[in-house]
Every structure is written in structure tokens, then in C-alpha cells.
Design an enzyme around this catalytic site. Structure first.
Site, short mmCIF file in Angstrom:
data_model
loop_
_atom_site.label_atom_id
_atom_site.label_comp_id
_atom_site.label_asym_id
_atom_site.label_seq_id
_atom_site.Cartn_x
_atom_site.Cartn_y
_atom_site.Cartn_z
N GLY A 51 0.95 -1.24 0.19
CA GLY A 51 -0.21 0.07 0.15
C GLY A 51 0.83 1.32 0.07
O GLY A 51 0.18 2.36 -0.14
N GLY A 52 2.06 1.21 0.13
CA GLY A 52 3.01 2.27 0.27
C GLY A 52 2.79 3.34 1.27
O GLY A 52 2.04 3.20 2.16
N GLY A 157 8.39 5.47 -5.41
CA GLY A 157 7.75 6.56 -4.67
C GLY A 157 8.74 7.54 -4.25
O GLY A 157 9.76 7.93 -4.72
N HIS A 335 -3.26 8.36 -7.38
CA HIS A 335 -4.17 7.86 -8.55
C HIS A 335 -3.42 8.34 -9.78
O HIS A 335 -3.73 7.55 -10.77
CB HIS A 335 -5.57 8.43 -8.45
CG HIS A 335 -5.71 10.16 -7.99
ND1 HIS A 335 -5.57 10.32 -6.77
CD2 HIS A 335 -5.57 11.10 -8.78
CE1 HIS A 335 -5.75 11.85 -6.69
NE2 HIS A 335 -5.87 12.24 -7.97
N HIS A 458 -32.20 17.70 -8.30
CA HIS A 458 -32.57 18.52 -7.38
C HIS A 458 -33.15 18.29 -6.21
O HIS A 458 -34.10 17.35 -6.10
CB HIS A 458 -33.60 19.60 -8.02
CG HIS A 458 -34.03 20.90 -7.30
ND1 HIS A 458 -32.96 21.63 -7.27
CD2 HIS A 458 -34.75 21.02 -6.40
CE1 HIS A 458 -33.60 22.74 -6.16
NE2 HIS A 458 -34.82 22.22 -5.80
#
Ligand code: NAI
Length: 479
Positions: A51-52, A157, A335, A458
């Protein structure tokens, strides 16, 4: 459907088509796509959890604390305006931190499960190039293994940029990692850097009770954002109680183990200020991370600031070695890395992997949120592109009125000649979700008129997007 990996100079007997170094959003998303396309894939990460930065010490834990601290502030001060009286709200920081940790653990395990499900070999260990086709892994559990592979994807990274002379101890002087893990709410907190990390984590600790001061080198916060949005953002955060020292730089910051003492000077010159704080957060950016990978052994050249240069297909100077995510520069966003990881997997499998950099949203998860896609007014002016502006404030949106979330506006920038949407900027309570419609519009090459013709339910805050699109043509209707 699956096409074979392109030929390389690797021996035919290699065990893997692709070894990915780095298990963050770029790496693990790329691994899944590669496996789906039939490539024999391995992923190596030394953290011990996939997951870094995003999942372990970045996006996810910060969002958990942003949400929890927002609920705390609402319960303490925000509900009275709806006629809801709550007494005796107290903070159990340990429980809040435990909840955050639980989310992180569940999600990292989820990524590990995805590796298994897609038959991707996951090695928890430190990778080092032996040569362009062999990656040696020192396993966290002891021992080692060398992976022979046709291709490598570097997805290692970035790490926190330190300030010269300022030692980060992760207790008093902290990076984003330490700021996510404080055991007590500091009475005073100084944030160095008025960027995304400083403002998100500064917001968390202000809501939980800290007196927060942001010191920013420039005369504005969030330098990459549209100037008008940035100005309103500054006003809103200041109204919430965050103090700002713009145009100032920290020249010294020393911790005595209990407090940090800082000297701060105006960038334009003038008298220095002496400040002190219980916690100092250093958030002045991130830099590419490739320590210990031994790029040279594979013949991969890094650029002057450590970023790895790649061509339009994410190939480094060694054609079988690709790189994606923060380590190649550009927007340092999870992302964006994901898109690149998928593109590389598709390119390796002989498909036309591609990333549309005009349609990558950015979100600052404060309250209100700030979201953007495409160009800012400043960028359009600098590029000499004639554009129209359509703006709609949430004060004129019925749902925002009912919800008492009227701060902010939607701004759509469209080409003056073709009406094509070139950029969109939202400051508002749900901006991070709302921007998706305008990302879709840009991805499909839509004109502002196209968005203006789409029926929106709406009452929703999304109607403000439609109104801003109509406003590029002077056609605002609501309120
Ligand atoms: P940043 O680049 O967003 O902001 C750093 C700020 O520090 C800038 O405003 C800069 O002018 C200022 N600065 C630089 N040197 C300084 C100095 N010596 N004194 C005072 N101010 C100084 O970097 P940040 O906030 O550390 O974030 C790192 C990266 O992580 C960014 O690329 C960001 O996009 C990404 N990130 C994204 C998030 C999101 O999308 N929600 C959340 C957190 C991080």
C-alpha cells in the site's frame, strides 16, 4: 486476448515477465493489471505491508483522522446551529488513533489478498538491482532471493524532503508520518509549509484543540492551485483559527526534548521572530526515493534531483526497465501513480497504455475540500489561451443552504473559441466527489454546454457544477 510480453534481451528461462519494486498505488495496481494480462509478476516491498506511503502513512490514515476530527469538531461546536444540543463531548485520542490503525491494517491486508488472488508473488524485503534483468531481494524474514525477469517496474515513490539543519525526531519535530501518530494533542503546533500536507494535518490538530500556525515561504498557500481558489481557501482556514505567516522562512529550529524553538525571518528581509511550539510539522514537499536500489548496476540513469527520467511509454534509458509514480516526478498523487502503473502493464502486454494528464483530479481534504482538474486561470493566461469563466457560489445552491455548507464556489474554465472545458476548480464541502463529473467531462472532451445540458437531480450540490458550466455562457438560473 493476452498478447505476449515484448521481446527483450533477457534469457528465455527467466522466472518473471515483470518484477515491480515498490508496493504503493503505482506498484500494486500495475501488478494486478499485469497479472490480468497474463504476465508472470512479482512485487517487492520492504515496509512489510503493501500500500506504500498512501495506505500506510499518507492518504488513508490522514483521511481517517480528518474525518474523525471533523466529527469531533461538529459534535463539540457544529451541531447547535441545527438545534441539536450536545453536552460533554470529550476526546479519546487513543481510541481515535486505534480506529485509524485498524483501517490501515485492514486495507493493507486487503491489498495482500489481491496479490494472492491474482497469483502475484509478493516478497517482503529490500530489492537491489544485480543487473538489468536480475533483482536481488533481502527478505525481511531473513535470507534472500534473486529474481530473474524480462522487465522491471520501479515504483519506489518518494520520501519527505528535510529542511537543512532541521532534524526530524518524529516526536517534537515531525514529518507527516509523526504528525499522524501524535499520542497527545499539542497545545501549540507550527507547520512549516502551506501545501497540501501542512493544511490537511494542520486542520486535524486544530480541530482536536491545538493552536496551529502555518509558516509559508511564498506569499500564498497551495502554490499549484488556481489563485482565486487559493485566496478564498486561505480566508476560510484563517476564519477557522489557523494562523498564517506568509512570506516567511524558518532559519533555525531546535528541539530541547520538550518544545521546539524557531527563528523565522520575512523572506523580503526584516526583523526575525522567535517562536516556540510543542510540535513542529515539516511539510515542504517530497523527493524521489531510490536509496539502496543500485540503479547504476542496471545502468538506469536518474536526473539531477533524483527523479528517474522516462519516455512517453515510461521506459527509463534501459528499455526493459520502466518507472512510474512519484519517482518519475509530476503530480505526486496516488491516483496518478495508479494510472501510470496500469499503463505500463498494458504497454508491456503490447496494448496502448496511456495516461491523460489533463484529466487527473487533485483534492485537498480539508473542510471545505478543494478540488481541481485541468488548467488554472494562471496557467491558461501563461499559455496565451483565450478562455471563458463560469462561476457559481454555494450560497446560491439550495441543498448547500439546507445543509449549512455554503462556503465556496464552482468555477469552470472553457475555451473561448470552442467551449471545450479546460479546467475546473471547486472549493466546497464535497468538492472531492463533485470534481468527478468535470474529470469525466474533460476525459470525453466535453464542452461547457454539454455539462449545462445534463439533467442534475434537485436539490443536490452537484447542481452548482451545472450552473457554473452554464455561467460560462452567462446563463445562470438558480436563486
Ligand atoms: P507541497 O509541495 O504541497 O507544499 C509544500 C509547501 O511548502 C509549498 O507551499 C512551499 O512553498 C512551501 N515551502 C517549501 N520550502 C519552504 C520553507 N523552507 N519554508 C516554508 N515553506 C516552504 O508539499 P507537501 O504538502 O509536503 O506534500 C508533498 C506531496 O504530497 C505533494 O506533492 C502533495 O501533492 C502530496 N500530497 C497530496 C495529498 C492530497 O492529494 N490530498 C495529501 C498529502 C500530500
Amino acid at each position: 486476448m493476452t498478447e505476449p510480453a515484448p521481446p527483450t534481451d533477457a534469457p528465455a528461462s527467466v522466472a518473471y515477465d515483470l518484477v515491480i519494486v515498490g508496493g504503493g498505488p503505482g506498484g500494486y495496481t500495475g501488478a494486478i493489471r499485469a497479472a490480468q494480462l497474463g504476465l508472470r509478476t512479482a512485487i517487492v516491498d520492504k515496509r512489510g505491508a503493501l500500500g506504500g506511503t498512501c495506505l500506510n502513512v499518507g492518504c488513508i490514515p490522514s483521511k481517517a483522522l480528518l474525518h474523525a476530527s471533523e466529527l469531533y469538531e461538529e459534535a463539540g461546536h457544529g451541531l447547535g446551529k441545527f438545534g441539536i444540543k450536545v453536552a460533554g463531548v470529550t476526546l479519546d485520542l487513543a481510541a481515535m488513533q486505534a480506529q485509524k490503525a485498524k483501517v490501515v491494517t485492514e486495507l493493507t491486508r486487503g491489498v495482500e489478498y489481491l496479490m494472492k488472488k491474482n497469483k502475484i508473488t509478493y516478497l517482503a524485503g529490500t530489492a537491489r538491482f544485480v543487473d538489468a534483468h536480475n533483482v536481488a531481494v533481502t527478505l525481511n524474514a531473513g535470507g534472500g532471493e534473486t529474481l530473474a525477469t524480462r522487465n522491471v517496474m520501479i515504483a519506489t515513490g518518494s520520501e519527505v524532503t528535510a529542511l537543512p539543519g532541521i532534524a526530524i525526531d518524529e516526536k517534537i519535530v515531525v514529518s507527516s508520518t509523526g504528525a499522524l501518530d501524535l499520542a497527545a494533542v499539542p497545545k501549540t503546533m507550527i507547520v512549516i509549509g502551506g501545501g497540501v500536507i501542512g493544511l490537511e494535518l494542520g486542520s486535524v490538530w486544530r480541530r482536536l484543540g491545538a493552536e496551529v500556525t502555518v509558516i509559508e515561504f511564498l506569499d500564498r498557500i497551495t502554490p499549484g492551485l488556481d489563485g482565486e481558489v487559493s485566496k478564498q481557501f486561505l480566508r476560510i482556514l484563517a476564519k477557522q483559527g489557523i494562523k498564517f505567516l506568509l512570506g516567511h522562512k524558518v532559519t533555525t529550529c531546535v528541539s530541547d526534548g520538550k518544545k521546539a524553538r524557531l527563528t523565522v525571518e520575512p523572506v523580503a528581509g526584516g526583523d526575525a521572530l522567535d517562536l516556540a511550539a510543542d510540535v513542529v510539522l515539516v511539510a515542504v514537499g517530497r523527493r524521489p526515493y531510490t536509496d539502496g536500489l543500485d540503479l547504476a548496476a542496471a545502468g538506469v540513469e536518474a536526473g539531477p534531483r533524483g527523479f528517474i527520467p522516462v519516455d512517453a511509454h515510461y521506459r527509463t534509458n534501459v528499455p526493459t526497465i520502466f518507472a512510474v509514480g512519484d519517482v518519475i516526478g509530476g503530480l505526486m498523487l496516488a491516483h496518478k501513480a495508479e494510472e501510470e502503473g496500469v499503463a505500463v502493464a498494458e504497454i508491456m502486454a503490447g496494448q496502448a497504455g496511456h495516461v491523460n494528464y489533463d484529466a487527473i483530479p487533485g483534492v485537498v481534504y480539508t473542510m471545505p475540500e478543494v478540488a481541481n482538474v485541468g488548467r488554472s486561470e494562471e496557467e491558461l493566461k501563461a499559455a496565451g489561451i483565450a478562455y471563458k469563466v463560469g462561476k457559481f457560489p454555494f450560497t446560491a445552491n439550495a441543498r448547500a443552504k439546507a445543509n449549512l455548507t455554503t462556503e465556496g464556489f464552482v468555477k469552470v474554465l472553457a475555451d473561448a473559441a470552442t467551449d471545450r472545458i479546460l479546467g475546473a476548480h471547486i472549493i466546497g464541502s464535497d468538492a472531492g466527489n463533485m470534481i468527478a463529473e468535470l474529470v469525466t467531462a474533460i476525459e470525453f472532451g466535453a464542452a461547457a454546454e454539454d455539462v449545462g445540458r445534463i439533467c442534475h437531480a434537485h436539490p443536490t450540490e452537484m447542481e452548482a457544477v451545472r450552473e457554473a458550466a452554464l455561467a460560462t455562457d452567462g446563463r445562470v438560473r438558480q436563486m
